[in-house]
Design a protein around this motif. Structure first.
Motif, PDB file in Angstrom:
ATOM      1  N   ARG A 147     106.579  63.448   4.323  1.00  0.00           N
ATOM      2  CA  ARG A 147     106.080  64.685   4.932  1.00  0.00           C
ATOM      3  C   ARG A 147     105.098  64.347   6.046  1.00  0.00           C
ATOM      4  NH1 ARG A 147     106.782  69.582   2.921  1.00  0.00           N
ATOM      5  NH2 ARG A 147     104.827  70.316   3.818  1.00  0.00           N
ATOM      6  N   ARG A 184     103.474  60.889   5.052  1.00  0.00           N
ATOM      7  CA  ARG A 184     103.076  60.476   3.709  1.00  0.00           C
ATOM      8  C   ARG A 184     104.133  60.983   2.740  1.00  0.00           C
ATOM      9  NH1 ARG A 184      97.535  62.152   0.426  1.00  0.00           N
ATOM     10  NH2 ARG A 184      98.877  63.701  -0.585  1.00  0.00           N
ATOM     11  N   THR A 241      96.137  58.279   2.911  1.00  0.00           N
ATOM     12  CA  THR A 241      97.297  58.379   3.799  1.00  0.00           C
ATOM     13  C   THR A 241      98.538  57.668   3.255  1.00  0.00           C
ATOM     14  OG1 THR A 241      96.651  56.377   4.998  1.00  0.00           O
ATOM     15  CG2 THR A 241      95.771  58.486   5.792  1.00  0.00           C
ATOM     16  N   ASP A 297      98.084  68.413   5.483  1.00  0.00           N
ATOM     17  CA  ASP A 297      99.511  68.686   5.607  1.00  0.00           C
ATOM     18  C   ASP A 297      99.735  69.267   7.006  1.00  0.00           C
ATOM     19  OD1 ASP A 297     102.053  70.189   5.538  1.00  0.00           O
ATOM     20  OD2 ASP A 297     102.061  69.645   3.413  1.00  0.00           O
ATOM     21  N   ARG A 329      96.969  72.479   5.001  1.00  0.00           N
ATOM     22  CA  ARG A 329      96.192  72.319   3.765  1.00  0.00           C
ATOM     23  C   ARG A 329      95.645  70.892   3.664  1.00  0.00           C
ATOM     24  NH1 ARG A 329      97.780  70.467  -1.225  1.00  0.00           N
ATOM     25  NH2 ARG A 329      99.951  70.366  -0.458  1.00  0.00           N
ATOM     26  N   ARG A 330      94.375  70.834   3.280  1.00  0.00           N
ATOM     27  CA  ARG A 330      93.764  69.517   3.091  1.00  0.00           C
ATOM     28  C   ARG A 330      94.380  68.859   1.851  1.00  0.00           C
ATOM     29  NH1 ARG A 330      87.383  67.971   3.655  1.00  0.00           N
ATOM     30  NH2 ARG A 330      87.506  65.848   2.798  1.00  0.00           N
ATOM     31  N   LEU A 331      94.770  67.611   1.992  1.00  0.00           N
ATOM     32  CA  LEU A 331      95.464  66.910   0.924  1.00  0.00           C
ATOM     33  C   LEU A 331      94.504  66.086   0.073  1.00  0.00           C
ATOM     34  CD1 LEU A 331      98.551  65.616   2.944  1.00  0.00           C
ATOM     35  CD2 LEU A 331      98.471  67.579   1.399  1.00  0.00           C
ATOM     36  N   GLU A 367     102.297  58.733  -7.439  1.00  0.00           N
ATOM     37  CA  GLU A 367     102.629  58.860  -6.017  1.00  0.00           C
ATOM     38  C   GLU A 367     102.465  57.516  -5.306  1.00  0.00           C
ATOM     39  OE1 GLU A 367     101.526  63.508  -4.962  1.00  0.00           O
ATOM     40  OE2 GLU A 367      99.934  61.997  -4.992  1.00  0.00           O
ATOM     41  N   ILE A 388     101.798  64.448   8.178  1.00  0.00           N
ATOM     42  CA  ILE A 388     100.391  64.746   7.889  1.00  0.00           C
ATOM     43  C   ILE A 388      99.553  64.437   9.124  1.00  0.00           C
ATOM     44  CG2 ILE A 388     100.658  64.204   5.426  1.00  0.00           C
ATOM     45  CD1 ILE A 388      99.056  61.583   6.024  1.00  0.00           C
TER      46      ILE A 388
END
Length: 238
Positions: A87, A84, A170, A102, A107-109, A116, A89
């Protein structure tokens, strides 16, 4: 004395009323079928709107194990590694919906923001036209069919209204839409006579029209046969 039934006249009347009833639909079948055959299906799908993405290779060394993120989501049914905005994910599917983590930090995104999403859309779009609007939709739209929201609708400038639909969590490309697709969708609706969902190719209205058209063709064939002159048999002279 009972009058003999004049079958050619009866068939002619049946043919006339059937033609009035189904004639317009037969013309629509012809026009819409012609459009759907002439325009290449890849053009309809909008493949030319997006860049051909190279196969991404994601190094798994140093990433959070998938079992870790799966344990963080109740009822997780599927875990996939993807990217994403460049990066890695973890994409976790569960009965409650889709969640992204992530893959490096675990870490929960949060869902993608408007800017974005625009960045994602520009990376995908094959043209260089600017973004006209990026809208997060919570109500379904016709051109997304049965796919349920939420999703982002990103429209680009252009006479054919090129539009990309992006997954909010996503950043995946869900659909590509443009004028040729929209015309095709409208033509398909007219062709199958499903004016609501545009998916039922065996609806009652279509069956009635189809059998009526068949009866019209059959009665027309009968009239054609009757139109040929018949030789009268000469009586034998004794």
């Amino acid at each position: 004395m009972a009058r003999a039934i004049r079958w050619p006249l009866v068939v002619r009347r049946i043919h006339k009323w059937l033609a009035l009833f189904v004639g317009v639909q037969v013309v629509l079948w012809t026009i819409t079928g012609f459009y759907m055959v002439v325009i290449h299906i890849d053009t309809i799908h909008g493949d030319h709107l997006v860049k051909t993405a190279p196969t991404a290779t994601i190094a798994t060394a140093g990433l959070v194990p998938p079992a870790t993120v799966a344990a963080a989501v109740e009822g997780a049914t599927e875990v996939q590694l993807q990217q994403r905005l460049g990066r890695p994910i973890w994409r976790v599917q569960s009965p409650a919906g889709l969640v992204a983590f992530d893959a490096v930090t675990g870490r929960r995104l949060a869902a993608l923001t408007g800017p974005e999403v625009e960045r994602v859309a520009r990376r995908l779009y094959a043209g260089d036209a600017p973004v006209v609007a990026a809208t997060r939709l919570t109500e379904p739209v016709q051109e997304m069919g049965k796919r349920k929201p939420t999703y982002w609708q990103v429209e680009f400038e252009g006479w054919n209204r090129p539009t990309l639909y992006i997954a909010p969590v996503t950043g995946e490309l869900l659909a590509k839409r443009h004028l040729a697709w929209r015309v095709f969708d409208f033509a398909w609706m007219l062709h199958i006579m499903d004016y609501e969902a545009r998916t039922d190719v065996n609806n009652p209205l279509l069956r009635v029209a189809t059998w009526s058209a068949f009866a019209m063709a059959l009665s027309g064939a009968g009239l054609l046969i009757w139109s040929f002159p018949r030789r009268k048999q000469k009586k034998a002279v004794r």
